[in-house]
Design a protein around this motif. Sequence first.
Motif, mmCIF file in Angstrom:
data_model
loop_
_atom_site.group_PDB
_atom_site.id
_atom_site.type_symbol
_atom_site.label_atom_id
_atom_site.label_comp_id
_atom_site.label_asym_id
_atom_site.label_seq_id
_atom_site.Cartn_x
_atom_site.Cartn_y
_atom_site.Cartn_z
ATOM 1 N N ASP A 1 0.814 -1.215 0.000
ATOM 2 C CA ASP A 1 0.000 0.000 0.000
ATOM 3 C C ASP A 1 0.847 1.264 0.000
ATOM 4 O O ASP A 1 0.338 2.355 -0.295
ATOM 5 N N GLU A 2 2.133 1.124 0.331
ATOM 6 C CA GLU A 2 3.036 2.278 0.293
ATOM 7 C C GLU A 2 3.016 2.954 -1.071
ATOM 8 O O GLU A 2 3.162 4.186 -1.169
ATOM 9 N N PHE A 3 2.819 2.160 -2.139
ATOM 10 C CA PHE A 3 2.746 2.740 -3.478
ATOM 11 C C PHE A 3 1.614 3.754 -3.567
ATOM 12 O O PHE A 3 1.767 4.831 -4.151
ATOM 13 N N LYS A 4 0.475 3.424 -2.986
ATOM 14 C CA LYS A 4 -0.709 4.285 -3.069
ATOM 15 C C LYS A 4 -0.444 5.657 -2.472
ATOM 16 O O LYS A 4 -0.791 6.687 -3.076
ATOM 17 N N TYR A 5 0.188 5.694 -1.320
ATOM 18 C CA TYR A 5 0.385 6.976 -0.642
ATOM 19 C C TYR A 5 1.444 7.826 -1.334
ATOM 20 O O TYR A 5 1.314 9.060 -1.403
ATOM 21 N N ARG A 6 2.465 7.206 -1.860
ATOM 22 C CA ARG A 6 3.498 7.985 -2.552
ATOM 23 C C ARG A 6 2.976 8.627 -3.830
ATOM 24 O O ARG A 6 3.510 9.650 -4.284
ATOM 25 N N LEU A 7 1.938 8.044 -4.410
ATOM 26 C CA LEU A 7 1.361 8.612 -5.624
ATOM 27 C C LEU A 7 0.660 9.944 -5.373
ATOM 28 O O LEU A 7 0.302 10.646 -6.322
ATOM 29 N N GLU A 8 0.489 10.316 -4.115
ATOM 30 C CA GLU A 8 -0.069 11.637 -3.818
ATOM 31 C C GLU A 8 0.872 12.758 -4.269
ATOM 32 O O GLU A 8 0.435 13.875 -4.544
ATOM 33 N N GLN A 9 2.170 12.458 -4.348
ATOM 34 C CA GLN A 9 3.143 13.498 -4.681
ATOM 35 C C GLN A 9 4.007 13.156 -5.886
ATOM 36 O O GLN A 9 4.403 14.038 -6.647
ATOM 37 N N TRP A 10 4.324 11.871 -6.060
ATOM 38 C CA TRP A 10 5.212 11.472 -7.140
ATOM 39 C C TRP A 10 4.452 10.732 -8.229
ATOM 40 O O TRP A 10 3.393 10.143 -7.985
ATOM 41 N N SER A 11 5.020 10.721 -9.421
ATOM 42 C CA SER A 11 4.418 9.973 -10.535
ATOM 43 C C SER A 11 4.649 8.479 -10.338
ATOM 44 O O SER A 11 5.506 8.057 -9.540
ATOM 45 N N SER A 12 3.904 7.677 -11.069
ATOM 46 C CA SER A 12 4.085 6.227 -10.995
ATOM 47 C C SER A 12 5.517 5.840 -11.318
ATOM 48 O O SER A 12 6.121 4.991 -10.650
ATOM 49 N N TYR A 13 6.074 6.460 -12.341
ATOM 50 C CA TYR A 13 7.457 6.174 -12.727
ATOM 51 C C TYR A 13 8.424 6.502 -11.596
ATOM 52 O O TYR A 13 9.336 5.708 -11.284
ATOM 53 N N GLU A 14 8.236 7.652 -10.951
ATOM 54 C CA GLU A 14 9.136 8.041 -9.866
ATOM 55 C C GLU A 14 9.053 7.076 -8.691
ATOM 56 O O GLU A 14 10.078 6.711 -8.092
ATOM 57 N N VAL A 15 7.844 6.644 -8.350
ATOM 58 C CA VAL A 15 7.688 5.717 -7.228
ATOM 59 C C VAL A 15 8.309 4.370 -7.553
ATOM 60 O O VAL A 15 8.962 3.745 -6.710
ATOM 61 N N LEU A 16 8.135 3.910 -8.792
ATOM 62 C CA LEU A 16 8.744 2.641 -9.184
ATOM 63 C C LEU A 16 10.258 2.708 -9.098
ATOM 64 O O LEU A 16 10.912 1.750 -8.670
ATOM 65 N N MET A 17 10.838 3.830 -9.501
ATOM 66 C CA MET A 17 12.289 3.980 -9.367
ATOM 67 C C MET A 17 12.719 3.933 -7.909
ATOM 68 O O MET A 17 13.746 3.343 -7.573
ATOM 69 N N GLN A 18 11.942 4.574 -7.033
ATOM 70 C CA GLN A 18 12.275 4.555 -5.605
ATOM 71 C C GLN A 18 12.308 3.131 -5.066
ATOM 72 O O GLN A 18 13.098 2.811 -4.174
ATOM 73 N N ALA A 19 11.452 2.257 -5.625
ATOM 74 C CA ALA A 19 11.349 0.884 -5.144
ATOM 75 C C ALA A 19 12.247 -0.088 -5.893
ATOM 76 O O ALA A 19 12.262 -1.280 -5.575
ATOM 77 N N THR A 20 13.005 0.423 -6.869
ATOM 78 C CA THR A 20 13.878 -0.466 -7.655
ATOM 79 C C THR A 20 15.293 0.110 -7.734
ATOM 80 O O THR A 20 16.099 -0.121 -6.840
ATOM 81 N N SER A 21 15.580 0.860 -8.775
ATOM 82 C CA SER A 21 16.969 1.275 -9.008
ATOM 83 C C SER A 21 17.514 2.198 -7.927
ATOM 84 O O SER A 21 18.678 2.088 -7.535
ATOM 85 N N LYS A 22 16.681 3.108 -7.421
ATOM 86 C CA LYS A 22 17.178 4.031 -6.394
ATOM 87 C C LYS A 22 17.472 3.278 -5.099
ATOM 88 O O LYS A 22 18.512 3.497 -4.456
ATOM 89 N N ALA A 23 16.556 2.404 -4.693
ATOM 90 C CA ALA A 23 16.820 1.598 -3.498
ATOM 91 C C ALA A 23 18.030 0.709 -3.702
ATOM 92 O O ALA A 23 18.801 0.469 -2.770
ATOM 93 N N GLY A 24 18.229 0.233 -4.938
ATOM 94 C CA GLY A 24 19.419 -0.571 -5.232
ATOM 95 C C GLY A 24 20.706 0.221 -5.064
ATOM 96 O O GLY A 24 21.710 -0.305 -4.566
ATOM 97 N N GLU A 25 20.680 1.477 -5.476
ATOM 98 C CA GLU A 25 21.853 2.348 -5.270
ATOM 99 C C GLU A 25 22.150 2.505 -3.785
ATOM 100 O O GLU A 25 23.312 2.502 -3.356
#
Length: 450
Positions: free
Chosen positions: A363-387
Amino acid sequence: MNISTKTAAVASLVFCTATAAFAQDTLPQTLFANVHVFDGVNEARIENASVLVEGNLIKEVSTETIDAPGTTVVDGGGRTLMPGLIDAHVHMAITEPVADLRDNFDWMYWGAVSTIEAEKMLLRGFTSVRDAGGPAMGLQKAIDRGKAIGPRIYPSGPVISQTSGHGEHRHYTEPHPNFEGASPSFFNQHVEFLADGVPEVLRATREALRLGASQIKVMAGGGVSSSVDPLHTVQFLPEELEAAVKAAADWDTYVLVHVYNDESILRSIEAGVQSIDHAQLMTEVSAQAIKDADVWVVPFFSLLGLDAETVSKALGPLAAPKFLEVQGGARNQMRLLKEFGIEKVAFSTDIIGDPAALTKQNDEFKYRLEQWSSYEVLMQATSKAGELLALSGKLNPYPEGPLGVIAKGAYADILLVDGNPVEDALIMTDYENNFDLIMKNGVIYKNTLE
C-alpha cells in the motif's frame, strides 16, 4: 585387454568426465519472451523485448530474437517485466508486538515466525530488503543457504541507542545492561545496544560489524514505539555520531539513522551519516541540508492510512499522540522532498509488530502517488533503493551484480506484472492478482502462467 581397448576405455572415461564437468559448468537458462521491460531506470518501457537469464544473473536484454536453444521459455504475453521490489527499511525479526517478543517468547519463536513472514514478503514482490535493526543475520544465512525462502537481506544487526534513547525497551526497574553485575538479555544482545560516550559507541558499532552487519543503524532522535524518549529529543552527541560514522567507514560501509526532527537530521548530516530514515517532522531547513549534502532520505507513508481512533486503541495513551504527530508531518514531508528536488529517495515501509499490517506493505505505493508519478515511485522501489543498498561497499553481501535494474550482469530478480505500472503504479498494491511471476536470484517462486 589389449592396447587399443585400453586406449578406447581411457578415451571414453576422459570424454565422460569432460562431459560431466561441462554439464556442471553449464548454468540453467530462462528466456522471457513477449514482454515489455521497465528496466528500473528509464520511463519508456522496452517494447516487445526478450530477457535471457543464466544462472542467477541477467545475460541479455534485447528487442531482437535471442537464440538460446534448450532454454526454458516463459511467454510473458505482453506483461511488464520489471526488477524485483526493494524495501529499504524493514525489521524482519520484529513481526509481533515488541513487548511480546521481549517478554513472552523465546528466540526459537522469533526465528520460526520471522521465517514464515520472510516467505510472505518475497511473494509480495520484495526480492531484497534492508533490515534496519534486529537479529536478522540468522534469517539471512538461512535464506542464502536455501534453508528458508525470503528476500535477500542487508542486515544492520542490533540498533545502537543512547541510554534513554529510541532503542530503550527496558522495564522501569530493570538495571542497565552495561552496569557492573547486570546480565544483558537476549533483547539487549541481539536487538539493541545501549552505548554512551565515544568508547561505548565504537564498541557497539564494531560489535555489530563483527556480527555481520552490512551497515550500521543508529537511533539519533526520539520515536514512537519507545516509551522514554519524546519526539523532540536529539540523541547522541556530535562526537558520538561521528565515532559510529568513522568506525563504519573504516569497514567501507555507512550509517543510517532513525530521526524525525530538524535538529536530529542536521546533527546526523554534519556527522557524515549517509541515510536519513523517516524524517516526517522535517522542515525547509533540513530539506535544504539534505539537498546540499546529497544524502539519502528513506521515508514511509503507509501511516497515512490509519485514523486517530484506530491509532489510539492500538498504541495507547503514551505512544498514540507521538504517532499522530509523526503522521501529521508526513504529507508536508512529501511536499518538501518534491519541491526541493531531492532525488535520493528510497522506498520503505517500516511496518513492525503485526503480521496483518505486513500484508499492507504494498500500500506504500498508493500513498506515494499523492506526490510522485508512478514512474518516480517505481524507481524509488527499484533502481534508487538498489543504489542505496550498494553503499555497503566491500561489506555488500551480494556483490555479483547490481540490484533494482533489468540489465546485463544484474541479479535476476524479476517480476512479471499484469498491466503497465509505469503508467499506473496503483496496480502494485494488488500483488496477489497482478504479480503473475516472481523470480529471485534466477529461481521462480511464483508462476501463475503455467
